[in-house]
Design a protein around this motif. Structure first.
Motif, PDB file in Angstrom:
ATOM      1  N   LEU A 231       0.904  -1.290   0.167  1.00 15.46           N
ATOM      2  CA  LEU A 231      -0.026  -0.114   0.137  1.00 15.46           C
ATOM      3  C   LEU A 231       0.944   1.089   0.016  1.00 15.46           C
ATOM      4  O   LEU A 231       0.602   1.907  -0.834  1.00 15.46           O
ATOM      5  CB  LEU A 231      -0.853  -0.084   1.281  1.00 15.46           C
ATOM      6  CG  LEU A 231      -2.054  -0.892   1.181  1.00 15.46           C
ATOM      7  CD1 LEU A 231      -2.743  -1.064   2.514  1.00 15.46           C
ATOM      8  CD2 LEU A 231      -3.226  -0.625   0.320  1.00 15.46           C
ATOM      9  N   HIS A 232       1.786   1.339   0.821  1.00 12.16           N
ATOM     10  CA  HIS A 232       2.772   2.473   0.913  1.00 12.16           C
ATOM     11  C   HIS A 232       3.435   2.619  -0.600  1.00 12.16           C
ATOM     12  O   HIS A 232       3.623   3.709  -1.024  1.00 12.16           O
ATOM     13  CB  HIS A 232       3.839   2.210   2.054  1.00 12.16           C
ATOM     14  CG  HIS A 232       3.489   2.704   3.407  1.00 12.16           C
ATOM     15  ND1 HIS A 232       3.041   3.754   3.520  1.00 12.16           N
ATOM     16  CD2 HIS A 232       3.422   2.270   4.532  1.00 12.16           C
ATOM     17  CE1 HIS A 232       2.508   3.901   4.716  1.00 12.16           C
ATOM     18  NE2 HIS A 232       2.759   2.881   5.494  1.00 12.16           N
ATOM     19  N   ASN A 233       4.096   1.387  -1.084  1.00 10.72           N
ATOM     20  CA  ASN A 233       4.590   1.568  -2.361  1.00 10.72           C
ATOM     21  C   ASN A 233       3.627   2.249  -3.462  1.00 10.72           C
ATOM     22  O   ASN A 233       3.951   3.125  -4.128  1.00 10.72           O
ATOM     23  CB  ASN A 233       5.089   0.276  -3.028  1.00 10.72           C
ATOM     24  CG  ASN A 233       6.287  -0.483  -2.207  1.00 10.72           C
ATOM     25  OD1 ASN A 233       6.875   0.065  -1.491  1.00 10.72           O
ATOM     26  ND2 ASN A 233       6.534  -1.722  -2.310  1.00 10.72           N
ATOM     27  N   TYR A 234       2.496   1.824  -3.535  1.00  8.92           N
ATOM     28  CA  TYR A 234       1.334   2.207  -4.361  1.00  8.92           C
ATOM     29  C   TYR A 234       1.211   3.759  -4.383  1.00  8.92           C
ATOM     30  O   TYR A 234       1.313   4.247  -5.207  1.00  8.92           O
ATOM     31  CB  TYR A 234       0.133   1.532  -4.355  1.00  8.92           C
ATOM     32  CG  TYR A 234      -0.598   1.260  -5.768  1.00  8.92           C
ATOM     33  CD1 TYR A 234      -0.244   0.498  -6.730  1.00  8.92           C
ATOM     34  CD2 TYR A 234      -1.695   2.304  -5.932  1.00  8.92           C
ATOM     35  CE1 TYR A 234      -0.569   0.551  -7.837  1.00  8.92           C
ATOM     36  CE2 TYR A 234      -2.313   2.119  -7.102  1.00  8.92           C
ATOM     37  CZ  TYR A 234      -1.768   1.340  -8.391  1.00  8.92           C
ATOM     38  OH  TYR A 234      -2.173   1.291  -9.344  1.00  8.92           O
ATOM     39  N   ILE A 235       0.885   4.299  -2.992  1.00  9.69           N
ATOM     40  CA  ILE A 235       0.556   5.647  -2.787  1.00  9.69           C
ATOM     41  C   ILE A 235       1.754   6.406  -3.140  1.00  9.69           C
ATOM     42  O   ILE A 235       1.838   7.268  -3.466  1.00  9.69           O
ATOM     43  CB  ILE A 235       0.052   5.781  -1.499  1.00  9.69           C
ATOM     44  CG1 ILE A 235      -0.825   7.175  -1.404  1.00  9.69           C
ATOM     45  CG2 ILE A 235       1.087   5.706  -0.223  1.00  9.69           C
ATOM     46  CD1 ILE A 235      -2.246   6.851  -1.943  1.00  9.69           C
ATOM     47  N   LYS A 236       3.037   5.880  -2.881  1.00 13.54           N
ATOM     48  CA  LYS A 236       4.171   6.675  -3.070  1.00 13.54           C
ATOM     49  C   LYS A 236       4.238   6.789  -4.627  1.00 13.54           C
ATOM     50  O   LYS A 236       4.707   7.969  -5.280  1.00 13.54           O
ATOM     51  CB  LYS A 236       5.500   6.036  -2.480  1.00 13.54           C
ATOM     52  CG  LYS A 236       6.567   6.840  -2.064  1.00 13.54           C
ATOM     53  CD  LYS A 236       7.747   6.283  -1.747  1.00 13.54           C
ATOM     54  CE  LYS A 236       8.888   6.343  -2.490  1.00 13.54           C
ATOM     55  NZ  LYS A 236       9.990   5.534  -2.321  1.00 13.54           N
TER      56      LYS A 236
END
Lengths: 399, 399
Positions: A231-236
């Motif tokens: 999720l962090h990767n995607y939002i970043k």
């Protein structure tokens, strides 16, 4: 090696899903757990919160051995076709069993209910038609038709029992050599609003992420680290998660530039719905507004969402014959060591092409997968769209 | 009352345009100046910087008496069809003359060149075909074909002479009772980069507005107050001016979800261009990038832009027969007192419906106008789109 199949959406992969994998492995004794996962769009006709690669990665990092993609045309359908596509895909990979989570928890009521239905198919269809003619939604009509033919062992008002039952039906019809198994779901109630303890529904997790606009501590407690990372990767990377609202300018544009005749060519647009869509779109400034103004008892939220997915992916009625053909390929999204070992052992027994890179297959069903994948990118920026487009050409994940 | 017609785009209305109106009024002695104006999309295949209502308003507040809309299908075409649509629209309103600005400034060379062309049409067509076969662009091939049949009185390398010539050709063919007239343009050179003194080209004005992101003092000097006001209104209301770049997500989506067969149904997609489009769209993260990668000598920037307008407005090849039928209605955008007086005097002699509110006409050509109008709204917010949609149903402007 023996494999057991599970049918998933992972939107996103959470601790309840992880429990399902662990239990399936225990109960079936399989060496390899294969998940057939919906791609960019889900069974209820929604864009997935993040792309299939990140969703597959988090599952592989945690507990699943092999993730393959359910062809899009089957993914965005009511239970019967969805199950056919999923069961056939798993069958292509020679799984011995399919293990699903249900409220029921025992397989016997599913199998018995199916036998009863098989013996009373004619009656069932009569009831179903008459309930539908009374204006009921399909799920409601279908539940009452089952009751009318005496299926009472299984509670078909429970969403996961309904899905599980349609898996069993598909197994019996399309792959009777596969053993159906079930485990009790320990998730919170499907419709629950809040995240309780560590097991939460994907719905409540998404709601929390969308409304808070971030991955809150509450959400994190319901997710394995691998998903939090994804999720962090995607939002970043992308700056946002996907929601149907972001596709609304496209929907409005397509409705505003299509004639009723053109709309009638879209899969799912029937019974004059095109006129209803055309008249409501002029009053709607958001997806939410449009849905509120179009939905009826007969055209449920889910059914409409699926139709809007068909509209934006340009899925035509003329494509629907593919639903009745058997699944002609398996698209591999990713694997771990065990998954790779299973595939290499099974390779000689697998009779359909394994799609691991783009251009490996020229088939109308795969063309639809590509259109869906590209449609999914619509809310992203120009650079992100081109980058994600080319991601499709890389080899599967290996974790 | 006598009327003279002018053919305009007003993107936006500037002091050079105002000069044209004044001169046309003086030279023709007409009581009423009628402008037939392109609507949402322009002849070179671009979205107008602001909508047709604000563009019409600024012209009416300054000097034009009546503004009517050129049907979209004619508006986004090469000179011959563009001129046919414009001349026929003015003819429906019984203008006595049509007065255009040109580098030439005298009408005789236009009329003489037309006669020479008429007498040598066969030869001209042969030359044109052979130049096109050599890979030349249409404007270039056409210019050389004219030279080859001895048309040398008129400088057909000048953009406004070319346009004027096509007006004369259309007048002679479709409305020979209308008197063609011309005045010398005193604008800065068409291709000029900077704004000189008070007369500037619309191109340089738009460039200044788009790059600076505001209505600069330099730009204001080239505009009447009415246009400055309209530009301010538009930016306040909509937050932006329209550029093709804003429509790129839509173009990419449409190309990514259409088959080559589907693309071939779009007006203007020929000779295998669909494959060129499909292969370049995967590498392009912006409109600019796409155009650079698709354009050739044969497929000029303008020709491609028109094709992309047809793509996003869903204008089909099957619609193109309408170009060869005569214009069946006149859409009134706005008028001043004189314009109203003229219309009420002429009403009994006007043989086509005057469209002043939506739903007044059911005609395939008008359906295309509506699709174009709605497509134009794509970059706006949901509320703005719905509001602008309903604006189409209100009566014409009266200033």
């Amino acid at each position: 090696m023996q494999a057991s199949g599970i049918i998933v959406e992972y939107n996103p992969f959470h601790l309840g899903h992880d429990f399902h994998v662990t239990q399936a492995r225990k109960q079936t004794g399989a060496d390899c757990i294969i998940a057939v996962m919906s791609g960019p769009f889900l069974q209820r006709g929604e864009p997935a919160i993040m792309d299939k690669w990140e969703r597959a990665r988090s599952a592989l990092l945690q507990s699943v051995d092999l993730v393959v993609e359910l062809p899009h045309l089957f993914a965005v359908q009511h239970g019967d076709y969805f199950s056919k596509g999923a069961v056939e895909t798993l069958d292509r990979l020679n799984v011995s069993s399919i293990c699903f989570g249900s409220e029921e928890g025992n397989i016997a009521p599913f199998v018995n209910s199916h036998s009863k239905w098989k013996d009373n198919q004619g009656k069932f269809d009569e009831h179903l038609t008459s309930f539908l003619d009374e204006g009921m939604s399909y799920p409601e009509a279908s539940r009452l038709a089952y009751r009318a033919i005496g299926v009472d062992e299984l509670d078909l008002s429970q969403p996961n029992n309904i899905l599980g039952y349609s898996y069993v039906k598909a197994i019996k019809q399309f792959a009777p050599h596969i053993k159906p198994e079930t485990i009790t779901r320990i998730e919170s109630e499907y419709h629950d609003e809040i995240i309780k303890g560590k097991i939460a529904s994907a719905t409540s997790i998404r709601r929390e992420i969308h409304t808070k606009g971030e991955i809150t501590e509450g959400v994190k407690q319901a997710l394995p680290d691998s998903t939090v990372q994804s999720l962090h990767n995607y939002i970043k990377d992308k700056g946002k998660f996907h929601q149907f609202e972001d596709y609304f300018p496209l929907i409005q544009h397509l409705l505003w530039t299509s004639s009723p005749e053109e709309l009638r060519q879209i899969h799912g647009i029937e019974e004059g719905l095109e006129h209803r869509l055309l008249s409501s779109i002029n009053r709607s400034s958001s997806f939410q507004e449009m849905m509120e103004s179009v939905k009826t008892k007969r055209y449920t939220w889910t059914r409409l969402q699926r139709i809007f997915v068909h509209l934006i992916t340009n899925t035509r009625k003329k494509d629907s014959y593919l639903l009745n053909e058997s699944v002609p390929y398996v698209r591999i999204l990713g694997m771990n060591k065990r998954g790779r070992q299973y595939l290499s052992e099974q390779k000689k027994y697998i009779e359909v092409p394994l799609v691991t890179q783009l251009k490996q297959i020229d088939h109308p069903l795969f063309d639809i997968d590509l259109k869906a994948q590209r449609t999914y990118l619509y809310p992203l920026s120009g650079n992100q769209r081109v980058e994600s487009y080319h991601r499709e050409k890389l080899p599967p994940l290996f974790v």
